[in-house]
Write a protein that holds these residues in place. Structure first.
Motif, PDB file in Angstrom:
ATOM      1  N   ASN A 106       1.189  -1.437  -0.301  1.00 33.93           N
ATOM      2  CA  ASN A 106       0.320  -0.331   0.302  1.00 33.93           C
ATOM      3  C   ASN A 106       1.184   1.431  -0.025  1.00 33.93           C
ATOM      4  N   GLY A 107       1.801   0.946   0.677  1.00 35.17           N
ATOM      5  CA  GLY A 107       2.687   2.369   0.775  1.00 35.17           C
ATOM      6  C   GLY A 107       3.430   2.576  -0.437  1.00 35.17           C
ATOM      7  N   ILE A 108       3.851   1.632  -1.610  1.00 35.22           N
ATOM      8  CA  ILE A 108       4.515   1.314  -2.528  1.00 35.22           C
ATOM      9  C   ILE A 108       3.465   2.231  -3.552  1.00 35.22           C
ATOM     10  N   ARG A 109       2.556   1.544  -3.646  1.00 38.36           N
ATOM     11  CA  ARG A 109       1.307   2.298  -4.073  1.00 38.36           C
ATOM     12  C   ARG A 109       0.416   3.179  -4.233  1.00 38.36           C
ATOM     13  N   GLU A 110       0.690   3.685  -2.565  1.00 36.74           N
ATOM     14  CA  GLU A 110       0.525   5.842  -2.740  1.00 36.74           C
ATOM     15  C   GLU A 110       1.804   6.496  -3.082  1.00 36.74           C
ATOM     16  N   GLY A 111       2.751   5.738  -3.096  1.00 35.90           N
ATOM     17  CA  GLY A 111       4.449   6.586  -3.055  1.00 35.90           C
ATOM     18  C   GLY A 111       4.204   6.789  -5.397  1.00 35.90           C
ATOM     19  N   LEU A 112       3.707   5.849  -5.666  1.00 34.47           N
ATOM     20  CA  LEU A 112       3.410   5.734  -6.784  1.00 34.47           C
ATOM     21  C   LEU A 112       2.140   6.527  -8.191  1.00 34.47           C
ATOM     22  N   ALA A 113       1.710   6.760  -6.409  1.00 36.99           N
ATOM     23  CA  ALA A 113       0.560   7.531  -6.831  1.00 36.99           C
ATOM     24  C   ALA A 113       0.321   9.270  -6.820  1.00 36.99           C
ATOM     25  N   ALA A 114       1.571   9.228  -5.733  1.00 31.74           N
ATOM     26  CA  ALA A 114       2.385  10.635  -5.655  1.00 31.74           C
ATOM     27  C   ALA A 114       3.369  11.636  -6.937  1.00 31.74           C
ATOM     28  N   GLY A 115       3.285  10.372  -7.769  1.00 31.80           N
ATOM     29  CA  GLY A 115       4.382  10.503  -8.333  1.00 31.80           C
ATOM     30  C   GLY A 115       5.183  10.244  -8.589  1.00 31.80           C
ATOM     31  N   ARG A 116       6.214   9.511  -7.930  1.00 28.66           N
ATOM     32  CA  ARG A 116       7.599   9.292  -7.301  1.00 28.66           C
ATOM     33  C   ARG A 116       7.558   7.531  -8.794  1.00 28.66           C
ATOM     34  N   GLU A 117       9.029   7.461  -8.756  1.00 25.90           N
ATOM     35  CA  GLU A 117       9.454   6.657  -9.289  1.00 25.90           C
ATOM     36  C   GLU A 117       9.294   4.643  -8.521  1.00 25.90           C
ATOM     37  N   LEU A 118       8.673   4.083  -8.952  1.00 28.71           N
ATOM     38  CA  LEU A 118       8.682   2.751  -8.598  1.00 28.71           C
ATOM     39  C   LEU A 118       9.978   2.355  -7.387  1.00 28.71           C
ATOM     40  N   SER A 119      11.454   2.233  -8.255  1.00 28.69           N
ATOM     41  CA  SER A 119      12.681   2.326  -7.394  1.00 28.69           C
ATOM     42  C   SER A 119      12.668   3.496  -6.411  1.00 28.69           C
ATOM     43  N   VAL A 120      12.300   4.360  -6.379  1.00 28.73           N
ATOM     44  CA  VAL A 120      12.637   5.122  -5.104  1.00 28.73           C
ATOM     45  C   VAL A 120      10.869   4.966  -4.181  1.00 28.73           C
ATOM     46  N   SER A 121      10.015   4.665  -4.646  1.00 25.26           N
ATOM     47  CA  SER A 121       9.243   4.091  -3.803  1.00 25.26           C
ATOM     48  C   SER A 121       9.973   2.269  -3.047  1.00 25.26           C
ATOM     49  N   LEU A 122      10.103   1.617  -3.727  1.00 19.81           N
ATOM     50  CA  LEU A 122      10.093   0.596  -2.818  1.00 19.81           C
ATOM     51  C   LEU A 122      11.715   1.433  -2.329  1.00 19.81           C
ATOM     52  N   ARG A 123      12.978   1.728  -2.605  1.00 21.13           N
ATOM     53  CA  ARG A 123      13.520   2.689  -0.918  1.00 21.13           C
ATOM     54  C   ARG A 123      13.515   3.613  -0.237  1.00 21.13           C
ATOM     55  N   ARG A 124      12.002   3.316   0.137  1.00 24.85           N
ATOM     56  CA  ARG A 124      11.660   3.699   1.159  1.00 24.85           C
ATOM     57  C   ARG A 124      11.785   2.828   2.242  1.00 24.85           C
ATOM     58  N   TYR A 125      12.079   1.332   2.094  1.00 27.96           N
ATOM     59  CA  TYR A 125      11.481   0.059   2.769  1.00 27.96           C
ATOM     60  C   TYR A 125      12.487  -0.461   3.189  1.00 27.96           C
ATOM     61  N   PRO A 126      13.729   0.381   2.957  1.00 23.44           N
ATOM     62  CA  PRO A 126      15.320  -0.202   2.846  1.00 23.44           C
ATOM     63  C   PRO A 126      15.099  -1.810   4.331  1.00 23.44           C
TER      64      PRO A 126
END
Length: 407
Positions: A106-126
């Protein structure tokens, strides 16, 4: 504002630690990424004397490699079917069984909806997605081969899980043997020898030296077992604390590779993991230095990881991959020869995969043959133990029987 302890790597791959305030771990990870660091771990900083017990951690509610393997396989299938990535993530989040995985998706999906790239959204969960995973996805986004990257990640995790389980299975049998021998020694000293010691005390006969040693050891163990138990607990805790330090993890990883029988299994599994991971990164288009940095974090051995990072430094200085691998001193001639041929022919991906497959088969064979190698050692150890107990316990009975016959 809460404080968070973080671990991050700079552009050279050096591990940095520190504390930083932020509204959430994701916000701290974003701030680190903006400052040019690659977040590895971000967690709430514990105050002095504070002790928190995490219920999800106790229940095992965390995203495992198996979860990631299933996730990338499903993503590959959905993207291949033409499903948009946002809808794919929504579908996977809704069907996720683990709350931890559902929250991450859900966090990754929200990041994509906010305009972030998928890799950037994934990096939020190291703590969930390692650098190797994120770097592969970023290359897939850049080249437009995200579907293919997810398939490679699936094969990577499938191989990782298989290797890890085989190594654990290989080490489980020797550990069981050691525990069984220790349990037998405890039973003999606590139950068997004290019973015979009472008989000898009533008979008032002179005992052989070996018997006196066995009785003395048994008495000491019976009277001082709390001290022994406490010492054992301290040793286990001390060992875990030592392995938790960088120096301890380095020396233990090096020692693990030199164990008489299991060491070569661990080494071959690590070499297979190295070859397969390097091949996956190379096929996906990762730069060699970045690829080596990522591979160093997935070989699951701190000692080998340090050698691979030294290889990266050598490649940055302009040396060939074969030369820095030979200087590392941890690779077999087969690996070095394959690397040399791969660099000469430009077919390094295929040759690395062949090396990985070869060592995977070797690990399978070694695991199957492990019981045959351990069994003679077990027989010898148990035979020596039985001989000592038999001589120490039954020789006095023989002398006692001869004395009674004379009377």
């Amino acid at each position: 504002m809460p404080a968070f302890a973080y671990k991050a790597r700079n552009s050279r791959g050096e591990l940095l630690t520190g504390r930083q305030e932020g509204t959430s771990p994701e916000a701290v990870a974003d701030e680190l990424a903006r400052s040019g660091l690659i977040p590895v771990e971000v967690r709430p900083a514990k105050a002095t004397g504070e002790f928190k017990l995490s219920l999800p951690k106790l229940l095992g509610d965390r995203v495992s490699d198996l979860d990631l393997m299933l996730f990338v396989r499903q993503m590959n299938s959905l993207l291949k079917a033409g499903v948009p990535i946002l809808r794919a993530l929504t579908s996977l989040a809704d069907s996720a069984v683990k709350p931890a995985l559902r929250n991450v998706l859900n966090g990754i999906r929200e990041g994509l909806a906010a305009g972030r790239e998928l890799s950037v959204s994934l990096r939020r969960y190291p703590n969930v997605f390692p650098d190797f995973f994120v770097n592969m996805v970023r290359v897939g986004e850049t080249t437009g081969r995200l579907e293919e990257v997810f398939l490679r990640l699936y094969h990577h995790y499938e191989f990782e899980i298989d290797m890890r389980e085989r190594v654990k299975g290989a080490l489980r049998y020797p550990a069981f043997v050691v525990v069984a021998i220790l349990a037998a020694i405890v039973v003999i000293n606590v139950v068997v020898i004290p019973a015979f010691a009472k008989v000898y005390a009533q008979a008032k006969v002179e005992l052989p030296l070996l018997t006196r040693i066995l009785i003395g050891t048994s008495d000491w163990m019976v009277h001082w077992w709390p001290l022994l138990l406490g010492l054992l607990v301290l040793i286990v805790i001390g060992f875990r604390l030592w392995v938790g330090t960088p120096a301890g993890a380095y020396h233990w990883s090096r020692l693990l590779l030199k164990l008489p029988i299991a060491g070569k299994i661990v080494h071959k599994a690590a070499l297979a993991r190295f070859a397969k991971s390097l091949a996956v990164g190379h096929a996906s288009g990762l730069p060699i230095t970045q690829n080596l940095t990522s591979v160093a974090r997935v070989v699951d051995n701190v000692y080998l990881a340090s050698r691979i990072e030294q290889m990266r430094d050598g490649v940055e200085r302009g040396e060939s991959l074969t030369r820095v691998a030979a200087a590392a001193g941890v690779f077999t001639p087969v690996v070095l020869q394959m690397l040399a041929v791969g660099e000469e022919t430009g077919d390094i991906e295929r040759l690395l995969n062949e090396v990985g497959d070869m060592y995977q088969r070797d690990v399978e064979y070694e695991v199957k043959a492990l019981s045959d190698q351990i069994e003679p050692i077990l027989i010898v150890v148990m035979g020596i133990l039985v001989l000592i107990v038999a001589l120490g316990v039954f020789l006095p009975l023989w002398d006692l029987g001869k004395t009674m016959l004379r009377r």
